[in-house]
Motif scaffolding. Sequence first.
Motif, short mmCIF file in Angstrom:
data_model
loop_
_atom_site.label_atom_id
_atom_site.label_comp_id
_atom_site.label_asym_id
_atom_site.label_seq_id
_atom_site.Cartn_x
_atom_site.Cartn_y
_atom_site.Cartn_z
N VAL A 166 0.83 -1.21 0.00
CA VAL A 166 0.00 0.00 0.00
C VAL A 166 0.86 1.26 0.00
O VAL A 166 0.54 2.24 -0.66
CB VAL A 166 -0.93 0.00 1.25
N ILE A 167 1.94 1.20 0.74
CA ILE A 167 2.73 2.42 0.97
C ILE A 167 3.30 2.94 -0.35
O ILE A 167 3.64 2.16 -1.23
CB ILE A 167 3.82 2.14 2.04
N ASN A 168 3.31 4.21 -0.49
CA ASN A 168 3.82 4.88 -1.70
C ASN A 168 2.90 4.76 -2.91
O ASN A 168 3.28 5.17 -4.00
CB ASN A 168 5.21 4.36 -2.13
N ARG A 169 1.73 4.18 -2.75
CA ARG A 169 0.85 4.07 -3.92
C ARG A 169 0.18 5.41 -4.19
O ARG A 169 -0.07 6.20 -3.26
CB ARG A 169 -0.24 3.01 -3.68
N ASP A 170 -0.12 5.64 -5.44
CA ASP A 170 -0.77 6.89 -5.84
C ASP A 170 -2.28 6.73 -5.62
O ASP A 170 -2.94 6.01 -6.37
CB ASP A 170 -0.45 7.17 -7.31
N ILE A 171 -2.81 7.39 -4.59
CA ILE A 171 -4.23 7.16 -4.28
C ILE A 171 -5.16 7.72 -5.35
O ILE A 171 -6.30 7.33 -5.44
CB ILE A 171 -4.63 7.72 -2.89
N ARG A 172 -4.64 8.62 -6.20
CA ARG A 172 -5.52 9.15 -7.26
C ARG A 172 -5.79 8.09 -8.33
O ARG A 172 -6.67 8.24 -9.15
CB ARG A 172 -4.89 10.38 -7.91
N SER A 173 -5.00 7.00 -8.33
CA SER A 173 -5.19 5.98 -9.37
C SER A 173 -6.45 5.16 -9.11
O SER A 173 -6.84 4.35 -9.93
CB SER A 173 -3.97 5.07 -9.44
N GLN A 174 -7.08 5.31 -7.95
CA GLN A 174 -8.28 4.52 -7.66
C GLN A 174 -9.44 5.41 -7.24
O GLN A 174 -9.51 5.86 -6.10
CB GLN A 174 -8.00 3.53 -6.53
N PRO A 175 -10.36 5.71 -8.16
CA PRO A 175 -11.52 6.48 -7.73
C PRO A 175 -12.34 5.67 -6.73
O PRO A 175 -12.60 4.49 -6.94
CB PRO A 175 -12.31 6.72 -9.02
N LEU A 176 -12.70 6.29 -5.61
CA LEU A 176 -13.42 5.53 -4.57
C LEU A 176 -14.90 5.40 -4.87
O LEU A 176 -15.52 4.40 -4.51
CB LEU A 176 -13.22 6.23 -3.23
N LEU A 177 -15.47 6.40 -5.50
CA LEU A 177 -16.90 6.33 -5.82
C LEU A 177 -17.06 6.27 -7.33
O LEU A 177 -16.59 7.16 -8.05
CB LEU A 177 -17.64 7.55 -5.26
N THR A 178 -17.69 5.22 -7.79
CA THR A 178 -17.85 5.06 -9.24
C THR A 178 -19.33 5.02 -9.63
O THR A 178 -19.67 4.97 -10.79
CB THR A 178 -17.18 3.75 -9.72
N GLY A 179 -20.22 5.03 -8.61
CA GLY A 179 -21.66 4.95 -8.90
C GLY A 179 -22.26 6.32 -9.16
O GLY A 179 -21.53 7.27 -9.50
N LYS A 180 -23.57 6.39 -9.01
CA LYS A 180 -24.26 7.66 -9.29
C LYS A 180 -25.26 7.97 -8.19
O LYS A 180 -25.71 7.08 -7.48
CB LYS A 180 -25.01 7.54 -10.62
N GLU A 181 -25.64 9.24 -8.13
CA GLU A 181 -26.69 9.66 -7.20
C GLU A 181 -28.01 9.75 -7.95
O GLU A 181 -28.04 10.10 -9.12
CB GLU A 181 -26.38 11.04 -6.64
N LEU A 182 -29.09 9.46 -7.24
CA LEU A 182 -30.42 9.67 -7.82
C LEU A 182 -31.11 10.71 -6.93
O LEU A 182 -31.01 10.61 -5.70
CB LEU A 182 -31.24 8.39 -7.80
N PRO A 183 -31.79 11.66 -7.52
CA PRO A 183 -32.32 12.78 -6.72
C PRO A 183 -33.19 12.35 -5.55
O PRO A 183 -33.10 12.91 -4.47
CB PRO A 183 -33.12 13.61 -7.73
N ASP A 184 -33.99 11.30 -5.70
CA ASP A 184 -34.95 10.96 -4.65
C ASP A 184 -34.61 9.67 -3.90
O ASP A 184 -35.44 9.12 -3.20
CB ASP A 184 -36.35 10.83 -5.27
N VAL A 185 -33.40 9.14 -4.05
CA VAL A 185 -33.10 7.86 -3.39
C VAL A 185 -31.98 8.04 -2.36
O VAL A 185 -30.92 8.60 -2.66
CB VAL A 185 -32.67 6.77 -4.41
N LYS A 186 -32.25 7.51 -1.16
CA LYS A 186 -31.25 7.58 -0.08
C LYS A 186 -31.02 6.17 0.46
O LYS A 186 -31.93 5.34 0.43
CB LYS A 186 -31.77 8.45 1.08
N CYS A 187 -29.81 5.90 0.97
CA CYS A 187 -29.55 4.60 1.59
C CYS A 187 -30.46 4.47 2.82
O CYS A 187 -30.61 5.42 3.59
CB CYS A 187 -28.08 4.50 2.00
N ARG A 188 -31.04 3.27 2.99
CA ARG A 188 -32.00 3.10 4.10
C ARG A 188 -31.39 2.42 5.32
O ARG A 188 -32.10 2.09 6.26
CB ARG A 188 -33.18 2.26 3.61
N ASN A 189 -30.09 2.16 5.26
CA ASN A 189 -29.46 1.50 6.40
C ASN A 189 -29.15 2.55 7.48
O ASN A 189 -28.31 3.43 7.26
CB ASN A 189 -28.16 0.83 5.92
#
Length: 365
Positions: A303-326
């Motif tokens: 892990v050390i020295n890795r370029d963290i920009r090489s991995q986008p953490l969020l790849t999904g999308k938002e929907l205007p009316d949907v929220k996580c229910r957990n």
Amino acid sequence: MSANFPHLIDLDNYPVESWNNIVNLAIDIKRHQHIYVGACSGKIMATLFFEPSTRTQMSFQSAMLRLGGGIIGFDNPATSSVAKGESIKDTTKIASSYSDIVVMRHFIEGSVKAAALTADCPVVNAGDGGHLHPTQTLTDLLTLKAEKGTLSGLTVGFCGDLKNGRTVHSLLKALSRYDNNKFVFISTDELKVPDYIKDIVTSSGKSFTEVNSLEDAIPSLDVLYMTRIQRERFGSAEEYEKQKNVFCLDSKKMELARKDMIVLHPLPRVDEIALSVDDDPRALYFKQANYGMYVRMSLILSVINRDIRSQPLLTGKELPDVKCRNPKCITALEPSLPHSFRNCNGVLECEFCDERITDRQCTLY
Ligand code: ASP
């Protein structure tokens, strides 16, 4: 030899080959430790533990010290600015600017991923609520590889709190990616494996059975993975009282097991394994905890020295009316976070806690 792991939030973000690389490097480190002394000289690891830990925290710290690096951090948030009301986001931002790797454990599901969004260096998930525990899974994979010689073709029984046990969830996801594994889930009706994990198992083509008798299940197993009832995840003391002491592995039950079955447990043990089992050569849980140090040395190097920009953490999308229910998801507690969803075979899946919204057709992609 090493894997490219910018952050480690969920092993599923990486191909199985990279997990194997971590395990193989750990085997090499265990054999030739002297070669790796000083490999992290001048590097600093921050351990931010918002929840109790013995093995995960100490094995990470010991791993970094053995590699010649230094450690900073806290294991009692009451002694840090968290006690003054500082957010996870700000704490992580600062800790990551003082260090080269952040290892975080938190009691909220998806919180470590949320922390990684603002970090300036790689972040490792050391357990996020009842959700995942990927570095325990790497420990478990190394133990299986070293002790059974394979990660495939195994019949693995999971016993105890399969609902709240994050080590169970992570390991099941991982073992489903190897060929011909079969699973036996041994629990009460209340503490069964969550549906989304069962879906992952079945969609990988693996089979499982659900039973409530350890005696009945044990003769068929190659591996028995015992777990503690996770008292801290229960809504009330009464609910916990009903579940504790239901399963206990003792020497009598061990007599029903195969001669080459092994017993694993992520520990801590409460009363689900009798002390008399410790002397059975098949009881490998203390050895398993020791493997955890080598796998974390391997992970730190990867892990050390890795370029963290090489991995986008969020790849999904938002929907205007949907929220996580957990209600246990970090998005329920941090209003600034996006309610971002992946498309999982037509079902919306929260990108932080993996909770699925099954009554909405996914029209994202
Ligand atoms: N040590 C493991 C964890 O942090 C297992 C447990 O606490 O029961 O999830």
